[in-house]
Design a protein around this motif. Structure first.
Motif, PDB file in Angstrom:
ATOM      1  N   PHE A 102     -20.489 -26.670 -31.384  1.00 52.21           N
ATOM      2  CA  PHE A 102     -21.588 -25.819 -30.923  1.00 52.21           C
ATOM      3  C   PHE A 102     -22.799 -25.875 -31.846  1.00 52.21           C
ATOM      4  O   PHE A 102     -23.875 -25.375 -31.493  1.00 52.21           O
ATOM      5  CB  PHE A 102     -21.103 -24.372 -30.798  1.00 52.21           C
ATOM      6  N   GLY A 103     -22.626 -26.458 -33.021  1.00 50.57           N
ATOM      7  CA  GLY A 103     -23.680 -26.553 -34.014  1.00 50.57           C
ATOM      8  C   GLY A 103     -23.049 -26.850 -35.357  1.00 50.57           C
ATOM      9  O   GLY A 103     -21.815 -26.851 -35.492  1.00 50.57           O
ATOM     10  N   PRO A 104     -23.856 -27.120 -36.368  1.00 55.09           N
ATOM     11  CA  PRO A 104     -23.308 -27.459 -37.682  1.00 55.09           C
ATOM     12  C   PRO A 104     -22.288 -26.425 -38.175  1.00 55.09           C
ATOM     13  O   PRO A 104     -22.586 -25.237 -38.255  1.00 55.09           O
ATOM     14  CB  PRO A 104     -24.555 -27.488 -38.574  1.00 55.09           C
ATOM     15  N   GLY A 105     -21.076 -26.887 -38.446  1.00 52.17           N
ATOM     16  CA  GLY A 105     -20.028 -26.000 -38.943  1.00 52.17           C
ATOM     17  C   GLY A 105     -19.334 -25.171 -37.893  1.00 52.17           C
ATOM     18  O   GLY A 105     -18.420 -24.407 -38.217  1.00 52.17           O
ATOM     19  N   LEU A 106     -19.726 -25.297 -36.640  1.00 53.22           N
ATOM     20  CA  LEU A 106     -19.130 -24.501 -35.560  1.00 53.22           C
ATOM     21  C   LEU A 106     -18.340 -25.405 -34.624  1.00 53.22           C
ATOM     22  O   LEU A 106     -18.852 -25.903 -33.622  1.00 53.22           O
ATOM     23  CB  LEU A 106     -20.212 -23.746 -34.778  1.00 53.22           C
ATOM     24  N   VAL A 107     -17.082 -25.629 -34.952  1.00 49.70           N
ATOM     25  CA  VAL A 107     -16.186 -26.454 -34.155  1.00 49.70           C
ATOM     26  C   VAL A 107     -14.943 -25.634 -33.823  1.00 49.70           C
ATOM     27  O   VAL A 107     -14.438 -24.896 -34.667  1.00 49.70           O
ATOM     28  CB  VAL A 107     -15.759 -27.732 -34.908  1.00 49.70           C
ATOM     29  N   LYS A 108     -14.462 -25.750 -32.605  1.00 51.82           N
ATOM     30  CA  LYS A 108     -13.239 -25.047 -32.221  1.00 51.82           C
ATOM     31  C   LYS A 108     -12.300 -26.012 -31.516  1.00 51.82           C
ATOM     32  O   LYS A 108     -12.722 -27.058 -30.985  1.00 51.82           O
ATOM     33  CB  LYS A 108     -13.534 -23.858 -31.309  1.00 51.82           C
ATOM     34  N   VAL A 109     -11.035 -25.650 -31.482  1.00 57.05           N
ATOM     35  CA  VAL A 109     -10.038 -26.377 -30.717  1.00 57.05           C
ATOM     36  C   VAL A 109      -9.631 -25.495 -29.542  1.00 57.05           C
ATOM     37  O   VAL A 109      -9.612 -24.265 -29.652  1.00 57.05           O
ATOM     38  CB  VAL A 109      -8.825 -26.738 -31.599  1.00 57.05           C
ATOM     39  N   GLY A 110      -9.333 -26.115 -28.415  1.00 57.31           N
ATOM     40  CA  GLY A 110      -8.947 -25.332 -27.249  1.00 57.31           C
ATOM     41  C   GLY A 110      -8.177 -26.172 -26.256  1.00 57.31           C
ATOM     42  O   GLY A 110      -7.972 -27.380 -26.450  1.00 57.31           O
ATOM     43  N   ILE A 111      -7.711 -25.529 -25.172  1.00 57.14           N
ATOM     44  CA  ILE A 111      -7.015 -26.232 -24.105  1.00 57.14           C
ATOM     45  C   ILE A 111      -7.624 -25.825 -22.768  1.00 57.14           C
ATOM     46  O   ILE A 111      -8.184 -24.737 -22.623  1.00 57.14           O
ATOM     47  CB  ILE A 111      -5.497 -25.941 -24.111  1.00 57.14           C
ATOM     48  N   THR A 112      -7.502 -26.719 -21.790  1.00 58.87           N
ATOM     49  CA  THR A 112      -7.987 -26.441 -20.444  1.00 58.87           C
ATOM     50  C   THR A 112      -7.160 -27.252 -19.461  1.00 58.87           C
ATOM     51  O   THR A 112      -6.647 -28.326 -19.816  1.00 58.87           O
ATOM     52  CB  THR A 112      -9.485 -26.789 -20.293  1.00 58.87           C
ATOM     53  N   ALA A 113      -6.999 -26.761 -18.245  1.00 56.52           N
ATOM     54  CA  ALA A 113      -6.275 -27.505 -17.220  1.00 56.52           C
ATOM     55  C   ALA A 113      -6.982 -28.839 -16.974  1.00 56.52           C
ATOM     56  O   ALA A 113      -8.206 -28.888 -16.827  1.00 56.52           O
ATOM     57  CB  ALA A 113      -6.202 -26.692 -15.934  1.00 56.52           C
ATOM     58  N   ALA A 114      -6.216 -29.928 -16.935  1.00 59.38           N
ATOM     59  CA  ALA A 114      -6.811 -31.258 -16.776  1.00 59.38           C
ATOM     60  C   ALA A 114      -7.637 -31.353 -15.498  1.00 59.38           C
ATOM     61  O   ALA A 114      -8.674 -32.025 -15.471  1.00 59.38           O
ATOM     62  CB  ALA A 114      -5.712 -32.318 -16.784  1.00 59.38           C
ATOM     63  N   GLU A 115      -7.212 -30.646 -14.450  1.00 55.67           N
ATOM     64  CA  GLU A 115      -7.914 -30.725 -13.169  1.00 55.67           C
ATOM     65  C   GLU A 115      -9.323 -30.150 -13.228  1.00 55.67           C
ATOM     66  O   GLU A 115     -10.157 -30.448 -12.375  1.00 55.67           O
ATOM     67  CB  GLU A 115      -7.111 -30.001 -12.093  1.00 55.67           C
ATOM     68  N   ARG A 116      -9.620 -29.337 -14.252  1.00 57.21           N
ATOM     69  CA  ARG A 116     -10.948 -28.726 -14.356  1.00 57.21           C
ATOM     70  C   ARG A 116     -11.970 -29.665 -14.982  1.00 57.21           C
ATOM     71  O   ARG A 116     -13.172 -29.362 -14.962  1.00 57.21           O
ATOM     72  CB  ARG A 116     -10.879 -27.441 -15.183  1.00 57.21           C
ATOM     73  N   GLY A 117     -11.514 -30.775 -15.555  1.00 60.05           N
ATOM     74  CA  GLY A 117     -12.457 -31.686 -16.186  1.00 60.05           C
ATOM     75  C   GLY A 117     -13.219 -30.982 -17.298  1.00 60.05           C
ATOM     76  O   GLY A 117     -12.658 -30.157 -18.028  1.00 60.05           O
ATOM     77  N   PRO A 118     -14.543 -31.270 -17.446  1.00 61.56           N
ATOM     78  CA  PRO A 118     -15.312 -30.665 -18.538  1.00 61.56           C
ATOM     79  C   PRO A 118     -15.890 -29.284 -18.217  1.00 61.56           C
ATOM     80  O   PRO A 118     -16.665 -28.751 -19.003  1.00 61.56           O
ATOM     81  CB  PRO A 118     -16.446 -31.675 -18.734  1.00 61.56           C
ATOM     82  N   ALA A 119     -15.500 -28.685 -17.083  1.00 66.78           N
ATOM     83  CA  ALA A 119     -16.101 -27.408 -16.673  1.00 66.78           C
ATOM     84  C   ALA A 119     -15.970 -26.339 -17.749  1.00 66.78           C
ATOM     85  O   ALA A 119     -16.914 -25.594 -18.028  1.00 66.78           O
ATOM     86  CB  ALA A 119     -15.488 -26.927 -15.360  1.00 66.78           C
ATOM     87  N   ARG A 120     -14.786 -26.259 -18.370  1.00 68.90           N
ATOM     88  CA  ARG A 120     -14.563 -25.238 -19.396  1.00 68.90           C
ATOM     89  C   ARG A 120     -15.508 -25.421 -20.574  1.00 68.90           C
ATOM     90  O   ARG A 120     -15.989 -24.450 -21.165  1.00 68.90           O
ATOM     91  CB  ARG A 120     -13.100 -25.307 -19.867  1.00 68.90           C
ATOM     92  N   LEU A 121     -15.802 -26.668 -20.926  1.00 66.76           N
ATOM     93  CA  LEU A 121     -16.690 -26.932 -22.046  1.00 66.76           C
ATOM     94  C   LEU A 121     -18.129 -26.545 -21.716  1.00 66.76           C
ATOM     95  O   LEU A 121     -18.850 -25.987 -22.556  1.00 66.76           O
ATOM     96  CB  LEU A 121     -16.625 -28.414 -22.431  1.00 66.76           C
TER      97      LEU A 121
END
Length: 291
Positions: A102-121
């Motif tokens: 999301f910006g310098p120093g702002l990284v997260k790990v997460g999960i999403t249903a594969a069928e949603r593609g990049p929508a969650r991001l």
């Protein structure tokens, strides 16, 4: 009496730009440069939006600053059936693990249903991201926990922090991708990945152009709530996650979290109207020097 509209949220359809959805199935596309203008009727009340497609049984009044727009009971019901609540262990769908930046120093790990593609991001306002792997839900969860502990990255970043760095993002895709690439390399080298999770190569996807934040995007503040009799009107200069960046006249750009719109009955304003008559929290500005 003028027709009132009830917003059900900002969506990012596959292959398209952001749209505002309204009760009844109506949609308003949000291309760059569109005029966005609405008002809250005098005497208006914000009511719970219900959960999982069901209306709130008591039509409870909810606080203006709540981004969920749900009463306590509906919030409990909604969370009990979400992947984030860790209650859907038997979900048979494949899931993807990702790194989002999301910006310098702002990284997260997460999960999403594969069928949603990049929508969650897109919904989270991730400026760029890369997939880490795909597998069953519980394997994806175990991988997420492994990476959180080993890489010391969170699984949540408050939206206020994401907004605060949008005016100072690196100018090039390569610069924005660097942190994700470095963490991806460290992640896939870790021992202990579940055997059923298939690792994915690093392929960083950049959303800066889709959001409209390729260039430095200064904003003077963010709307903290809608209030009866309040209004906002301006030109859309960017949209990231649930946030609209609106140029509202002399003061510049204000950020409106569209989650604050849900639960209200809204009136359309004159398209030419510009300005923000809603409570705003101004962003802090660092001093240029000691004096």
């Amino acid at each position: 009496m003028a027709q009132v509209w009830k917003c059900s949220g900002l969506r990012w359809p596959a292959g398209g730009g952001p749209v505002l959805e309204w009760d009844g199935g109506r949609r308003s596309a949000l291309p760059r440069g569109k005029r966005v203008a609405f008002a809250v009727p005098e005497g208006g009340v914000r009511r719970c939006v219900g959960a999982r497609g069901h209306a709130c049984a008591v039509r409870a009044v909810v606080p203006g600053r709540s981004t969920g727009a749900r009463c306590e009971e509906c919030a409990r019901l909604d969370r009990a059936h979400s992947v984030a609540a860790d209650t859907l262990a038997d979900d048979p769908r494949p899931y993807r693990v990702y790194l989002a930046w999301f910006g310098p120093g702002l990284v997260k790990v997460g999960i999403t249903a594969a069928e949603r593609g990049p929508a969650r991001l897109l919904e989270q306002g991730a400026v760029c991201f890369s997939w880490l792997g795909t597998g069953p839900l519980m394997a994806a969860r175990r991988t997420e926990e492994l990476l959180r502990a080993a890489l010391r990255v969170p699984d949540r970043i408050p939206y206020a922090e994401k907004r605060a760095v949008r005016s100072a993002l690196p100018a090039t895709e390569a610069e924005r991708a660097a942190e994700v690439r470095e963490l991806h390399a460290r992640a896939v080298a870790l021992p202990g990945w579940p055997e059923s999770l298939r690792p994915a190569p690093c392929d960083v996807v950049d959303h800066a152009r889709a959001f409209g934040i390729e260039a430095a995007l200064e904003a003077f503040g963010e709307v903290v709530e809608l209030v009866p009799g309040g209004s906002v009107g301006g030109e859309l200069v960017a949209a990231a996650g649930p946030d609209l960046h609106l140029a509202v006249g002399g003061r510049g750009v204000v950020v409106l979290d569209t989650r604050l719109m849900t639960g209200w009955e809204l009136l359309p304003s004159e398209p030419a109207a510009a300005g923000c008559a809603l409570p705003v929290r101004e962003f802090r500005r660092e001093p240029d020097g000691l004096f």
